[in-house]
Design a protein around this motif. Structure first.
Motif, PDB file in Angstrom:
ATOM      1  N   GLU A   3       0.749  -1.366   0.058  1.00 22.18           N
ATOM      2  CA  GLU A   3       0.193  -0.211   0.009  1.00 22.18           C
ATOM      3  C   GLU A   3       0.879   1.291  -0.021  1.00 22.18           C
ATOM      4  OE1 GLU A   3      -3.156   2.480   2.669  1.00 22.18           O
ATOM      5  OE2 GLU A   3      -2.264   0.804   3.457  1.00 22.18           O
ATOM      6  N   LEU A   4       0.821   2.027  -1.065  1.00 21.43           N
ATOM      7  CA  LEU A   4       1.443   3.261  -0.924  1.00 21.43           C
ATOM      8  C   LEU A   4       0.403   4.631  -0.652  1.00 21.43           C
ATOM      9  CD1 LEU A   4       3.227   3.421  -4.491  1.00 21.43           C
ATOM     10  CD2 LEU A   4       4.030   2.419  -2.281  1.00 21.43           C
ATOM     11  N   GLU A   5       0.739   5.127   0.576  1.00 21.10           N
ATOM     12  CA  GLU A   5       0.120   6.332   1.158  1.00 21.10           C
ATOM     13  C   GLU A   5       0.666   7.445   0.706  1.00 21.10           C
ATOM     14  OE1 GLU A   5      -1.143   6.112   5.476  1.00 21.10           O
ATOM     15  OE2 GLU A   5      -0.647   8.097   5.373  1.00 21.10           O
ATOM     16  N   ILE A   6       0.045   8.073  -0.268  1.00 18.25           N
ATOM     17  CA  ILE A   6       0.964   9.342  -0.879  1.00 18.25           C
ATOM     18  C   ILE A   6       0.309  10.492  -0.404  1.00 18.25           C
ATOM     19  CG2 ILE A   6       1.502  10.159  -3.240  1.00 18.25           C
ATOM     20  CD1 ILE A   6       1.185   7.470  -4.328  1.00 18.25           C
ATOM     21  N   VAL A   7       0.933  11.406   0.128  1.00 21.01           N
ATOM     22  CA  VAL A   7       0.299  12.553   0.838  1.00 21.01           C
ATOM     23  C   VAL A   7       1.025  13.789  -0.309  1.00 21.01           C
ATOM     24  CG1 VAL A   7       0.223  14.233   2.522  1.00 21.01           C
ATOM     25  CG2 VAL A   7       0.328  11.636   3.070  1.00 21.01           C
ATOM     26  N   ILE A   8       0.030  14.417  -0.874  1.00 18.65           N
ATOM     27  CA  ILE A   8       0.725  15.485  -1.664  1.00 18.65           C
ATOM     28  C   ILE A   8       0.064  16.941  -1.700  1.00 18.65           C
ATOM     29  CG2 ILE A   8       1.513  13.944  -3.546  1.00 18.65           C
ATOM     30  CD1 ILE A   8      -1.484  14.501  -4.838  1.00 18.65           C
ATOM     31  N   ARG A   9       0.499  17.713  -2.532  1.00 20.00           N
ATOM     32  CA  ARG A   9      -0.114  19.391  -2.513  1.00 20.00           C
ATOM     33  C   ARG A   9      -1.406  18.896  -3.234  1.00 20.00           C
ATOM     34  NH1 ARG A   9       3.698  23.229  -1.643  1.00 20.00           N
ATOM     35  NH2 ARG A   9       5.805  22.604  -1.866  1.00 20.00           N
ATOM     36  N   PRO A  10      -2.397  19.657  -2.735  1.00 22.23           N
ATOM     37  CA  PRO A  10      -3.984  19.444  -3.464  1.00 22.23           C
ATOM     38  C   PRO A  10      -3.784  19.699  -5.078  1.00 22.23           C
ATOM     39  CG  PRO A  10      -4.282  20.871  -1.479  1.00 22.23           C
ATOM     40  CD  PRO A  10      -2.759  20.418  -1.661  1.00 22.23           C
ATOM     41  N   GLU A  11      -2.994  20.643  -5.504  1.00 23.60           N
ATOM     42  CA  GLU A  11      -2.836  21.061  -6.775  1.00 23.60           C
ATOM     43  C   GLU A  11      -2.262  19.787  -7.414  1.00 23.60           C
ATOM     44  OE1 GLU A  11      -1.584  22.864  -4.407  1.00 23.60           O
ATOM     45  OE2 GLU A  11       0.172  23.654  -4.788  1.00 23.60           O
ATOM     46  N   LYS A  12      -1.636  18.799  -6.842  1.00 22.76           N
ATOM     47  CA  LYS A  12      -1.112  17.860  -7.807  1.00 22.76           C
ATOM     48  C   LYS A  12      -2.024  16.531  -8.056  1.00 22.76           C
ATOM     49  CE  LYS A  12       2.943  19.517  -8.277  1.00 22.76           C
ATOM     50  NZ  LYS A  12       3.617  19.749  -9.697  1.00 22.76           N
ATOM     51  N   LEU A  13      -3.292  16.695  -7.639  1.00 25.08           N
ATOM     52  CA  LEU A  13      -4.189  15.607  -7.378  1.00 25.08           C
ATOM     53  C   LEU A  13      -4.361  15.003  -8.868  1.00 25.08           C
ATOM     54  CD1 LEU A  13      -6.746  13.978  -6.385  1.00 25.08           C
ATOM     55  CD2 LEU A  13      -8.032  15.862  -6.668  1.00 25.08           C
ATOM     56  N   GLU A  14      -4.637  15.844  -9.979  1.00 19.72           N
ATOM     57  CA  GLU A  14      -4.795  15.322 -11.247  1.00 19.72           C
ATOM     58  C   GLU A  14      -3.521  14.534 -11.732  1.00 19.72           C
ATOM     59  OE1 GLU A  14      -7.592  15.029 -12.968  1.00 19.72           O
ATOM     60  OE2 GLU A  14      -8.495  15.893 -11.084  1.00 19.72           O
ATOM     61  N   ASP A  15      -2.306  15.069 -11.446  1.00 22.57           N
ATOM     62  CA  ASP A  15      -1.438  14.429 -11.881  1.00 22.57           C
ATOM     63  C   ASP A  15      -1.121  12.920 -11.276  1.00 22.57           C
ATOM     64  OD1 ASP A  15      -0.037  16.420 -13.356  1.00 22.57           O
ATOM     65  OD2 ASP A  15       0.443  17.160 -11.541  1.00 22.57           O
ATOM     66  N   ILE A  16      -1.598  12.817 -10.063  1.00 25.04           N
ATOM     67  CA  ILE A  16      -1.503  11.647  -9.355  1.00 25.04           C
ATOM     68  C   ILE A  16      -2.529  10.580 -10.013  1.00 25.04           C
ATOM     69  CG2 ILE A  16      -2.483  10.255  -7.342  1.00 25.04           C
ATOM     70  CD1 ILE A  16       0.228  11.198  -6.853  1.00 25.04           C
ATOM     71  N   LYS A  17      -3.887  11.054 -10.341  1.00 21.73           N
ATOM     72  CA  LYS A  17      -4.772  10.227 -11.126  1.00 21.73           C
ATOM     73  C   LYS A  17      -4.250   9.583 -12.369  1.00 21.73           C
ATOM     74  CE  LYS A  17      -8.988  12.219 -10.701  1.00 21.73           C
ATOM     75  NZ  LYS A  17      -9.736  13.321 -10.721  1.00 21.73           N
ATOM     76  N   THR A  18      -3.549  10.658 -13.211  1.00 15.84           N
ATOM     77  CA  THR A  18      -3.138  10.055 -14.333  1.00 15.84           C
ATOM     78  C   THR A  18      -1.662   9.113 -14.068  1.00 15.84           C
ATOM     79  OG1 THR A  18      -3.189  12.368 -15.156  1.00 15.84           O
ATOM     80  CG2 THR A  18      -1.706  11.200 -16.377  1.00 15.84           C
ATOM     81  N   ILE A  19      -1.019   9.407 -13.350  1.00 13.05           N
ATOM     82  CA  ILE A  19      -0.037   8.184 -12.932  1.00 13.05           C
ATOM     83  C   ILE A  19      -0.572   6.967 -12.562  1.00 13.05           C
ATOM     84  CG2 ILE A  19       1.719   7.745 -11.019  1.00 13.05           C
ATOM     85  CD1 ILE A  19       2.542  10.713 -10.978  1.00 13.05           C
ATOM     86  N   LEU A  20      -1.380   6.866 -11.710  1.00  9.60           N
ATOM     87  CA  LEU A  20      -2.206   5.663 -11.347  1.00  9.60           C
ATOM     88  C   LEU A  20      -2.888   4.958 -12.476  1.00  9.60           C
ATOM     89  CD1 LEU A  20      -3.131   6.477  -7.562  1.00  9.60           C
ATOM     90  CD2 LEU A  20      -0.931   5.356  -8.426  1.00  9.60           C
TER      91      LEU A  20
END
Ligand code: ATP
Ligand code: MG
Length: 118
Positions: A3-20
């Protein structure tokens, strides 16, 4: 499985969704959270003061996004690398990735377990 628990800046949300999406992850859980790291919530861009609604606080909490995703072991390093590529800035507060072993997964609908259930 990890399990990766990834805590990021809110403005990076779309980037994370793309990566996953690119690694075809089976799902993800997302929360909006408040948090602080070693700077206790004071950013190097003037964001955050040790005051909340006029009350002095010792720690300031800043909004972050937390994404929890369970993946096959072999996908983990790729995800970490991509998250660092897209979420690292020149400023403190970029976030962290906490990594945990996952013992088992059960898909409730079918009873499938393990990688089949991801
Ligand atoms: N030790 C920790 N335990 C739980 N959550 C943490 C921890 N460290 C950081 N976090 C979470 O990650 C968010 C971002 O942390 P942050 O990037 O500021 O960490 P840092 O160690 O201070 O690194 P940097 O010096 O780059 O800012 C925090 O707001 C908090 O939600
Ligand atoms: Mg910090």
């Amino acid at each position: 499985m990890k399990e990766l628990e990834i805590v990021i800046r809110p403005e990076k949300l779309e980037d994370i969704k793309t990566i996953l999406d690119e690694v075809n992850c089976g799902g993800m859980t997302l929360s909006t959270v408040m948090g602080c790291g070693t700077q206790k919530g004071i950013s190097d861009e003037g964001e955050g003061v040790n005051e909340f609604k006029g009350l002095k606080t010792t720690i300031n909490l800043l909004p972050k996004v937390k994404v929890e995703v369970v993946v096959e072991d072999s996908d983990m390093e790729k995800i970490i690398e991509k998250v660092r590529e897209t979420c690292a800035t020149d400023h403190v507060g970029d976030g962290k990735i906490f990594i945990k072993d996952v013992m088992e997964v059960v898909r409730i609908r079918t009873g499938e377990r393990g990688l089949k259930a991801l």
